[in-house]
Each structure stands twice: as structure tokens, then as C-alpha cells.
Design a protein around this motif. Structure first.
Motif, PDB file in Angstrom:
ATOM      1  N   TRP A   1      16.999  20.717 -17.971  1.00 56.75           N
ATOM      2  CA  TRP A   1      18.283  20.189 -17.477  1.00 56.75           C
ATOM      3  C   TRP A   1      18.102  18.791 -16.887  1.00 56.75           C
ATOM      4  O   TRP A   1      18.891  17.884 -17.164  1.00 56.75           O
ATOM      5  N   GLN A   2      17.057  18.633 -16.076  1.00 57.27           N
ATOM      6  CA  GLN A   2      16.798  17.332 -15.459  1.00 57.27           C
ATOM      7  C   GLN A   2      16.484  16.269 -16.504  1.00 57.27           C
ATOM      8  O   GLN A   2      16.963  15.125 -16.398  1.00 57.27           O
ATOM      9  N   ARG A   3      15.709  16.634 -17.498  1.00 56.74           N
ATOM     10  CA  ARG A   3      15.330  15.660 -18.525  1.00 56.74           C
ATOM     11  C   ARG A   3      16.520  15.236 -19.378  1.00 56.74           C
ATOM     12  O   ARG A   3      16.579  14.107 -19.854  1.00 56.74           O
ATOM     13  N   LEU A   4      17.486  16.143 -19.546  1.00 61.46           N
ATOM     14  CA  LEU A   4      18.627  15.845 -20.398  1.00 61.46           C
ATOM     15  C   LEU A   4      19.751  15.146 -19.653  1.00 61.46           C
ATOM     16  O   LEU A   4      20.344  14.182 -20.166  1.00 61.46           O
TER      17      LEU A   4
ATOM     18  N   LEU B   1      17.644  14.409 -31.244  1.00 63.55           N
ATOM     19  CA  LEU B   1      18.806  14.982 -31.910  1.00 63.55           C
ATOM     20  C   LEU B   1      20.080  14.257 -31.487  1.00 63.55           C
ATOM     21  O   LEU B   1      20.970  14.001 -32.310  1.00 63.55           O
ATOM     22  N   VAL B   2      20.170  13.908 -30.217  1.00 63.57           N
ATOM     23  CA  VAL B   2      21.330  13.158 -29.721  1.00 63.57           C
ATOM     24  C   VAL B   2      21.406  11.790 -30.399  1.00 63.57           C
ATOM     25  O   VAL B   2      22.480  11.369 -30.874  1.00 63.57           O
ATOM     26  N   LEU B   3      20.279  11.083 -30.453  1.00 64.43           N
ATOM     27  CA  LEU B   3      20.267   9.746 -31.059  1.00 64.43           C
ATOM     28  C   LEU B   3      20.642   9.794 -32.537  1.00 64.43           C
ATOM     29  O   LEU B   3      21.472   9.001 -33.002  1.00 64.43           O
ATOM     30  N   THR B   4      20.049  10.720 -33.272  1.00 64.65           N
ATOM     31  CA  THR B   4      20.361  10.814 -34.696  1.00 64.65           C
ATOM     32  C   THR B   4      21.788  11.305 -34.927  1.00 64.65           C
ATOM     33  O   THR B   4      22.430  10.914 -35.901  1.00 64.65           O
ATOM     34  N   GLY B   5      22.290  12.152 -34.021  1.00 67.42           N
ATOM     35  CA  GLY B   5      23.675  12.608 -34.132  1.00 67.42           C
ATOM     36  C   GLY B   5      24.664  11.481 -33.912  1.00 67.42           C
ATOM     37  O   GLY B   5      25.654  11.346 -34.652  1.00 67.42           O
ATOM     38  N   ILE B   6      24.403  10.646 -32.910  1.00 64.13           N
ATOM     39  CA  ILE B   6      25.275   9.485 -32.653  1.00 64.13           C
ATOM     40  C   ILE B   6      25.269   8.553 -33.856  1.00 64.13           C
ATOM     41  O   ILE B   6      26.315   8.073 -34.299  1.00 64.13           O
ATOM     42  N   TRP B   7      24.079   8.308 -34.401  1.00 63.23           N
ATOM     43  CA  TRP B   7      24.003   7.416 -35.554  1.00 63.23           C
ATOM     44  C   TRP B   7      24.714   8.018 -36.760  1.00 63.23           C
ATOM     45  O   TRP B   7      25.340   7.292 -37.542  1.00 63.23           O
ATOM     46  N   SER B   8      24.653   9.322 -36.945  1.00 62.46           N
ATOM     47  CA  SER B   8      25.333   9.964 -38.076  1.00 62.46           C
ATOM     48  C   SER B   8      26.844   9.748 -38.000  1.00 62.46           C
ATOM     49  O   SER B   8      27.497   9.527 -39.026  1.00 62.46           O
TER      50      SER B   8
END
Length: 264
Positions: A11-14, A217-224
Motif C-alpha cells: 500500500w505504501q509503495r503504491l 502495469l500502471v505506466l504501460t496502462g496509461i500509455w495504452s
């Protein structure tokens, strides 16, 4: 029996990353963007060299693709960082690169250069396929109107080829975001390096590697999402008057439209 997972760490890392991780995240993003830009430029140059009438340029383009597609990316990263200076006999990869307003660490510069050189070989094939997809008559018609080869390529061929090039280019950038994890091997402090360091001090691989996987996953999702919008803009002329899904649903449930269909 499954080992206990400290979800507080995840949770802290995200949702509450510390400044050190934020810098590592930024490093990952700007390395990926800079390397992709270099890759596109090199790919375009290599693709144009491949279509040249001069045989040496075509051979050089083919040798470039053969070398960088035929050897592992990790080996290329190590060679650029550790071997280039020894090969040429001078500091092509400096310890610190001074860029006016800010300085760049030599390892980061080597990482961008290695990733960009590798990407250029793949982009050469993508751009070549895009150019080949355009009918040769387009170039002949442009030349008959008095355009030079370069002008016709910039104004006629490449804008049409962009529709073919953009989808695989977007996939390549997606891969580039993930390939940045390899540069931790030469001392670049990016997201994976941050997770590796925390794991080595806490021995909690699930929490730290799981969290960094979700960040990728967040970075690739935003780029998608961005890529989908770009592709939609490029194909707007092909769709013509085609309605979006939302517009079709709206028309389907509009009483006047429903009555008109029933009247037929």
C-alpha cells in the motif's frame, strides 16, 4: 502454507511512495522516452538508407539491423557502458554529462544510448514496412509534380505511412518502459533498482517486486490509453461518418429514432 504478505508495504509503495522512489519512477519514464525518441530517429534514418540507390548505405543499414537485433539487449547495455570508451580510446561515455541547466549521470546516458540504438534496429523494420505499404504511385505522382524525393517523402509518403507505423511503435514503447529495468545492472537507480535494494535489506520479495510490477502495469496502462487515442485520431478520415459506441447507444434509445425504425 502461503507466507504472510505485509500488505502495508505494498500500500505504501503504491499510494504513498517516498521521494527516492518518485525519483526512480521519473528516471524510468525519462529514460524510456529519450531512448524511444532516439530509436525512432535512428530507425527513420536507417529505413531511408535502406531505400537509397547507394549500395554502401543499404549494406550499412542492413548491418545495423543485423547487429542490434541479433545480440541480447543486456550485452549491448554492458558493451556501451563498459566497452565503448576502451574501444574508441577516449571518453565517449563520460562520468557525468553536463547539459547546461542540469547534469546527467554517465550510466543514465549510456542506458539511453544503448536502449536507443537497440530500438532503432526494430524501428527501422517498422518504418520500412510502413513506407512499403504506401503505393509506389504516390511517390511517382509527387515526383511528376516537381517535388524532390525528400519533400515527397515528408509530405506525401510518411504522413500516410504513419497510420501503419504508429500501432507497432506504441507497442515498442510499451516494451521500452519494461526494458528500462535492465539498466539497473550498470548502476542506474530506476524503479527495479529501488525494489532490488529494498528487497536485499528486508528479504520481502513479494511486497517490493509485486509493488514495482504494479507500477510498470500502471505506466504501460496509461500509455495504452494514450496510444489508443493517437490511433483513433490517425484513422478518423477512414471512419468517415462512423458513429462512436456512445453515439450508437444514444441513438438506439432515443424515442424518435426508435419510432422512425418502427415506422419502416
Amino acid at each position: 502454507m502461503l507466507a504472510a504478505v505485509d500488505w502495508h508495504i505494498v500500500w505504501q509503495r503504491l499510494f504513498h511512495p517516498d521521494p527516492v522512489f518518485a525519483r526512480a519512477l521519473w528516471t524510468t519514464v525519462y529514460i524510456a522516452v529519450a531512448a524511444q525518441v532516439i530509436g525512432v530517429v535512428l530507425g527513420l534514418i536507417a529505413a531511408l538508407m535502406r531505400t537509397s540507390r547507394l549500395a554502401p548505405l543499404r549494406w550499412l543499414s542492413g548491418a545495423y539491423v543485423l547487429l542490434f537485433r541479433g545480440t541480447p539487449l543486456l550485452v549491448q547495455i554492458f558493451f556501451v557502458y563498459f566497452g565503448v570508451n576502451l574501444l574508441f580510446g577516449f571518453a565517449l561515455i563520460p562520468t557525468t554529462l553536463h547539459l547546461g541547466l542540469f547534469n546527467m549521470d554517465g550510466a543514465v546516458f549510456a542506458a539511453i544510448l544503448a536502449l536507443g540504438l537497440n530500438e532503432g534496429a526494430y524501428m527501422r523494420e517498422i518504418i520500412r514496412a510502413g513506407i512499403d505499404a504506401i503505393d509506389r504511385g504516390q511517390m511517382e505522382a509527387a515526383r511528376s509534380l516537381g517535388m524532390t524525393y525528400g519533400l515527397a517523402m515528408r509530405r506525401i509518403v510518411l504522413p500516410q505511412a504513419a497510420r501503419v507505423i504508429v500501432p507497432p511503435l506504441g507497442n515498442e514503447f510499451n516494451a521500452m518502459l519494461k526494458n528500462t529495468s535492465l539498466v539497473f545492472t550498470i548502476g542506474v537507480y530506476e524503479m527495479f533498482a529501488d525494489a532490488e535494494i529494498h528487497y536485499s535489506t528486508t528479504f520481502k520479495p513479494v511486497e517490493f517486486f509485486g509493488a514495482v510490477a504494479l507500477w510498470y502495469l500502471v505506466l504501460t496502462g496509461i500509455w495504452s490509453i494514450i496510444q489508443a487515442q493517437i490511433e483513433r485520431k490517425l484513422t478518423v478520415s477512414e471512419r468517415g461518418d462512423e458513429l462512436s459506441f456512445r453515439e450508437r447507444v444514444f441513438q438506439a434509445w432515443t424515442p424518435v429514432q426508435a419510432w422512425a425504425r418502427g415506422a419502416r
